[in-house]
Motif scaffolding. Structure first.
Motif, PDB file in Angstrom:
ATOM      1  N   GLU A  23      -8.433   6.035   1.712  1.00  0.00           N
ATOM      2  CA  GLU A  23      -8.296   4.737   2.365  1.00  0.00           C
ATOM      3  C   GLU A  23      -8.975   4.742   3.735  1.00  0.00           C
ATOM      4  OE1 GLU A  23      -6.891   1.765   1.590  1.00  0.00           O
ATOM      5  OE2 GLU A  23      -6.526   2.430  -0.453  1.00  0.00           O
ATOM      6  N   GLN A  24      -9.592   3.615   4.083  1.00  0.00           N
ATOM      7  CA  GLN A  24     -10.129   3.461   5.428  1.00  0.00           C
ATOM      8  C   GLN A  24      -8.989   3.192   6.402  1.00  0.00           C
ATOM      9  OE1 GLN A  24     -13.269   0.465   3.838  1.00  0.00           O
ATOM     10  NE2 GLN A  24     -14.063   1.183   5.794  1.00  0.00           N
ATOM     11  N   PRO A  25      -9.109   3.673   7.647  1.00  0.00           N
ATOM     12  CA  PRO A  25      -8.070   3.394   8.637  1.00  0.00           C
ATOM     13  C   PRO A  25      -7.887   1.894   8.834  1.00  0.00           C
ATOM     14  CG  PRO A  25      -9.557   5.104   9.431  1.00  0.00           C
ATOM     15  CD  PRO A  25     -10.169   4.530   8.181  1.00  0.00           C
ATOM     16  N   VAL A  26      -6.646   1.484   9.076  1.00  0.00           N
ATOM     17  CA  VAL A  26      -6.345   0.067   9.259  1.00  0.00           C
ATOM     18  C   VAL A  26      -7.154  -0.520  10.413  1.00  0.00           C
ATOM     19  CG1 VAL A  26      -4.536  -1.572   9.912  1.00  0.00           C
ATOM     20  CG2 VAL A  26      -4.051   0.212   8.225  1.00  0.00           C
ATOM     21  N   ALA A  27      -7.264   0.224  11.512  1.00  0.00           N
ATOM     22  CA  ALA A  27      -8.001  -0.276  12.684  1.00  0.00           C
ATOM     23  C   ALA A  27      -9.457  -0.583  12.329  1.00  0.00           C
ATOM     24  CB  ALA A  27      -7.928   0.740  13.817  1.00  0.00           C
ATOM     25  N   ALA A  28     -10.063   0.282  11.531  1.00  0.00           N
ATOM     26  CA  ALA A  28     -11.463   0.078  11.142  1.00  0.00           C
ATOM     27  C   ALA A  28     -11.608  -1.149  10.250  1.00  0.00           C
ATOM     28  CB  ALA A  28     -11.990   1.318  10.433  1.00  0.00           C
ATOM     29  N   LYS A  78      -9.580  -3.785  10.175  1.00  0.00           N
ATOM     30  CA  LYS A  78      -9.334  -4.978  10.985  1.00  0.00           C
ATOM     31  C   LYS A  78     -10.595  -5.370  11.748  1.00  0.00           C
ATOM     32  CE  LYS A  78      -5.549  -4.977  13.455  1.00  0.00           C
ATOM     33  NZ  LYS A  78      -4.457  -4.433  14.294  1.00  0.00           N
ATOM     34  N   LYS A  79     -11.261  -4.383  12.310  1.00  0.00           N
ATOM     35  CA  LYS A  79     -12.490  -4.649  13.060  1.00  0.00           C
ATOM     36  C   LYS A  79     -13.586  -5.168  12.133  1.00  0.00           C
ATOM     37  CE  LYS A  79     -15.803  -2.470  16.216  1.00  0.00           C
ATOM     38  NZ  LYS A  79     -16.183  -1.215  16.926  1.00  0.00           N
ATOM     39  N   ALA A  80     -13.706  -4.549  10.965  1.00  0.00           N
ATOM     40  CA  ALA A  80     -14.770  -4.916  10.030  1.00  0.00           C
ATOM     41  C   ALA A  80     -14.619  -6.350   9.521  1.00  0.00           C
ATOM     42  CB  ALA A  80     -14.793  -3.938   8.862  1.00  0.00           C
ATOM     43  N   PHE A  81     -13.371  -6.802   9.348  1.00  0.00           N
ATOM     44  CA  PHE A  81     -13.142  -8.133   8.783  1.00  0.00           C
ATOM     45  C   PHE A  81     -12.647  -9.137   9.820  1.00  0.00           C
ATOM     46  CE2 PHE A  81     -13.098  -5.340   5.129  1.00  0.00           C
ATOM     47  CZ  PHE A  81     -13.814  -6.061   4.191  1.00  0.00           C
ATOM     48  N   GLY A  82     -12.658  -8.744  11.091  1.00  0.00           N
ATOM     49  CA  GLY A  82     -12.273  -9.644  12.160  1.00  0.00           C
ATOM     50  C   GLY A  82     -10.836 -10.119  12.066  1.00  0.00           C
ATOM     51  N   LEU A  83      -9.940  -9.204  11.699  1.00  0.00           N
ATOM     52  CA  LEU A  83      -8.534  -9.559  11.502  1.00  0.00           C
ATOM     53  C   LEU A  83      -7.676  -9.094  12.675  1.00  0.00           C
ATOM     54  CD1 LEU A  83      -8.288  -8.404   7.780  1.00  0.00           C
ATOM     55  CD2 LEU A  83      -8.399 -10.777   8.568  1.00  0.00           C
ATOM     56  N   SER A  84      -6.710  -9.909  13.033  1.00  0.00           N
ATOM     57  CA  SER A  84      -5.762  -9.489  14.065  1.00  0.00           C
ATOM     58  C   SER A  84      -4.637  -8.657  13.460  1.00  0.00           C
ATOM     59  CB  SER A  84      -5.169 -10.717  14.769  1.00  0.00           C
ATOM     60  OG  SER A  84      -4.513 -11.563  13.833  1.00  0.00           O
ATOM     61  N   ARG A  85      -4.416  -8.823  12.166  1.00  0.00           N
ATOM     62  CA  ARG A  85      -3.365  -8.080  11.463  1.00  0.00           C
ATOM     63  C   ARG A  85      -3.819  -7.792  10.050  1.00  0.00           C
ATOM     64  NH1 ARG A  85       1.357  -9.514   8.229  1.00  0.00           N
ATOM     65  NH2 ARG A  85       3.041  -7.994   8.545  1.00  0.00           N
ATOM     66  N   LEU A  86      -3.601  -6.566   9.611  1.00  0.00           N
ATOM     67  CA  LEU A  86      -3.935  -6.192   8.245  1.00  0.00           C
ATOM     68  C   LEU A  86      -2.763  -5.420   7.648  1.00  0.00           C
ATOM     69  CD1 LEU A  86      -6.029  -5.939   5.913  1.00  0.00           C
ATOM     70  CD2 LEU A  86      -6.628  -3.711   6.871  1.00  0.00           C
ATOM     71  N   VAL A  87      -2.319  -5.851   6.485  1.00  0.00           N
ATOM     72  CA  VAL A  87      -1.247  -5.164   5.769  1.00  0.00           C
ATOM     73  C   VAL A  87      -1.897  -4.393   4.618  1.00  0.00           C
ATOM     74  CG1 VAL A  87       0.908  -5.404   4.493  1.00  0.00           C
ATOM     75  CG2 VAL A  87       0.376  -6.983   6.363  1.00  0.00           C
ATOM     76  N   ARG A  88      -1.843  -3.065   4.699  1.00  0.00           N
ATOM     77  CA  ARG A  88      -2.493  -2.239   3.687  1.00  0.00           C
ATOM     78  C   ARG A  88      -1.529  -2.012   2.529  1.00  0.00           C
ATOM     79  NH1 ARG A  88      -5.410   3.184   5.551  1.00  0.00           N
ATOM     80  NH2 ARG A  88      -3.305   4.063   5.617  1.00  0.00           N
ATOM     81  N   LEU A  89      -1.813  -2.689   1.421  1.00  0.00           N
ATOM     82  CA  LEU A  89      -0.996  -2.573   0.217  1.00  0.00           C
ATOM     83  C   LEU A  89      -1.805  -1.908  -0.891  1.00  0.00           C
ATOM     84  CD1 LEU A  89       0.631  -6.136   0.287  1.00  0.00           C
ATOM     85  CD2 LEU A  89       1.551  -3.988   1.209  1.00  0.00           C
ATOM     86  N   SER A  90      -2.654  -0.969  -0.484  1.00  0.00           N
ATOM     87  CA  SER A  90      -3.564  -0.320  -1.423  1.00  0.00           C
ATOM     88  C   SER A  90      -3.343   1.180  -1.530  1.00  0.00           C
ATOM     89  CB  SER A  90      -5.016  -0.565  -0.971  1.00  0.00           C
ATOM     90  OG  SER A  90      -5.186  -0.182   0.386  1.00  0.00           O
ATOM     91  N   ALA A  91      -2.425   1.738  -0.735  1.00  0.00           N
ATOM     92  CA  ALA A  91      -2.268   3.194  -0.698  1.00  0.00           C
ATOM     93  C   ALA A  91      -0.866   3.665  -1.092  1.00  0.00           C
ATOM     94  CB  ALA A  91      -2.615   3.720   0.696  1.00  0.00           C
ATOM     95  N   ASN A  92      -0.019   2.737  -1.537  1.00  0.00           N
ATOM     96  CA  ASN A  92       1.350   3.068  -1.957  1.00  0.00           C
ATOM     97  C   ASN A  92       2.146   3.765  -0.855  1.00  0.00           C
ATOM     98  OD1 ASN A  92       0.631   1.965  -4.391  1.00  0.00           O
ATOM     99  ND2 ASN A  92       0.263   3.919  -5.396  1.00  0.00           N
ATOM    100  N   GLU A  93       1.899   3.347   0.388  1.00  0.00           N
ATOM    101  CA  GLU A  93       2.636   3.886   1.532  1.00  0.00           C
ATOM    102  C   GLU A  93       3.985   3.178   1.668  1.00  0.00           C
ATOM    103  OE1 GLU A  93      -1.291   4.729   4.307  1.00  0.00           O
ATOM    104  OE2 GLU A  93      -0.650   2.686   3.838  1.00  0.00           O
TER     105      GLU A  93
END
Length: 361
Positions: A14-19, A21-36
């Motif tokens: 998985e790519q880091p959440v911060a990266a 968010k920056k790549a897609f211009g998001l203020s908040r990203l919920v990562r539901l792709s890594a089963n965390e």
């Protein structure tokens, strides 16, 4: 360089959440792709880590992880000598593949399943035999048994399975094991079993004491919320445990991780709360998909695998709305980790609106 390694397609982390968010211009990203674990980590873990004696940083850790070993053995009702600890379950997959596989050997899996089983079989110059799941994505044990031949040295069973979330009964697993030659290892990955509706009845934890060729694996990354600490373990028969201890790197699990895992074991209240909240979200999503007419696999894990004709487009839309789902596991399917109740509600509204827009377009 081995030819099998030269051609290797690496596991894509998985790519880091911060990266993102920056790549897609998001203020908040919920990562539901890594089963965390969306509920974080037990506060007792944070306290234990902060109280660790950092003057010991120049010393090697307890190679036997004795305090953690005794706690896990008591919790699981196994002999402490049967336990082998690893840096997440990733290292355990490496260790067993390196130990039991050689050039020309074969590995049997029920597909789709966790890709690292195939990755490390390939590194070991072994050949992968993939047996498709049944129509409901449960394991086809009959076909799995038929796939076993003298060249098969390992069979992987992920229960509940990743990415489908489906689980198999202990009776079905044991009946299958009884058809497997004793020289063929059966590796049961229970990374997600804490989330199962009847985990105590499903677990194969006691089978390594009954069958020498059976190994059962667990991780602290999911229900315990220790993904960043990288800690897992396997239960081997007494025949194989000493060999695996010899294969294991002597100081593979550091002291801080051992302290964190021990504190996590001792706070079962956090695990129980996580499992309960996950079960509520799982039911909400299954109800939602049923209402929307979306095909999905019956999940016993902390994620759900569902079909959508334009899966990549839906995933891209949701990513731009701040929710990342897992793509690329099967054409036309997505895997989504269950998040918090608030995020689940928001995400279901987004999907419902998206479905309405696309059907009206």
């Amino acid at each position: 360089m081995k030819e099998s390694v030269r051609k290797l397609q690496p596991y894509v982390p998985e790519q880091p959440v911060a990266a993102l968010k920056k790549a897609f211009g998001l203020s908040r990203l919920v990562r539901l792709s890594a089963n965390e674990n969306p509920y974080g980590t037990s506060s007792t873990v944070a306290t234990a880590v902060k109280n660790w004696d950092f003057s010991e940083s120049n010393r090697y850790p307890d190679a036997d992880a004795m305090a953690l070993r005794l706690a896990v053995a008591k919790q699981q009702g196994v002999d402490p000598a049967q336990l082998v600890f690893s840096v997440g379950l990733d290292e355990m997959i490496v260790m067993v593949s390196r130990t039991f596989l050689g050039a020309g050997d074969q590995v049997v899996v029920s597909a789709p399943t966790f890709s690292e089983y195939a990755l490390h079989a390939e590194i070991a110059d072994a050949t992968l035999i993939s047996v498709p799941t049944l129509a409901d994505d449960h394991i086809d044990f009959e076909a799995l048994a038929q796939a076993i031949n003298p060249a098969v040295k390992m069979v992987w069973l992920c229960n509940p399975n990743n990415p489908t979330g489906t689980s198999e009964s202990l009776a079905a697993i044991e009946a299958f094991i009884q058809q497997v030659p004793t020289e063929t290892m059966v590796l049961i990955d229970e990374a997600y079993i804490d989330f199962a509706a009847d985990a105590a009845a499903l677990t194969a934890m006691q089978l390594p004491s009954k069958y020498e060729n059976v190994v059962v694996m667990r991780t602290f990354s999911k229900a315990y919320g220790l993904a960043n600490f990288r800690i897992g373990y396997a239960v081997f028969s007494k025949a194989y445990a000493p060999t695996m201890q010899a294969v294991r790197l002597p100081y593979n699990v550091n002291s801080v991780t051992q302290v964190a895992a021990l504190a996590a074991v001792q706070d079962q209240g956090f695990v129980q709360a996580t499992v309960a909240k996950n079960a509520a979200e799982r039911q909400a999503w299954q109800d939602f998909f049923t209402q929307q007419g979306i095909k999905y696999d019956q999940s016993d894990a902390n994620f759900i695998f569902f079909a959508y004709p334009a899966a990549e487009k839906l995933a891209d839309y949701l990513l731009h709305q701040g929710y990342r789902l897992r793509t690329g596991l099967r054409p036309g399917w997505l895997r989504m980790t269950f998040g918090t109740a608030a995020d689940g509600l928001a995400l279901r509204k987004l999907i419902a609106a998206y479905l309405l827009d696309t059907t009206q377009a």
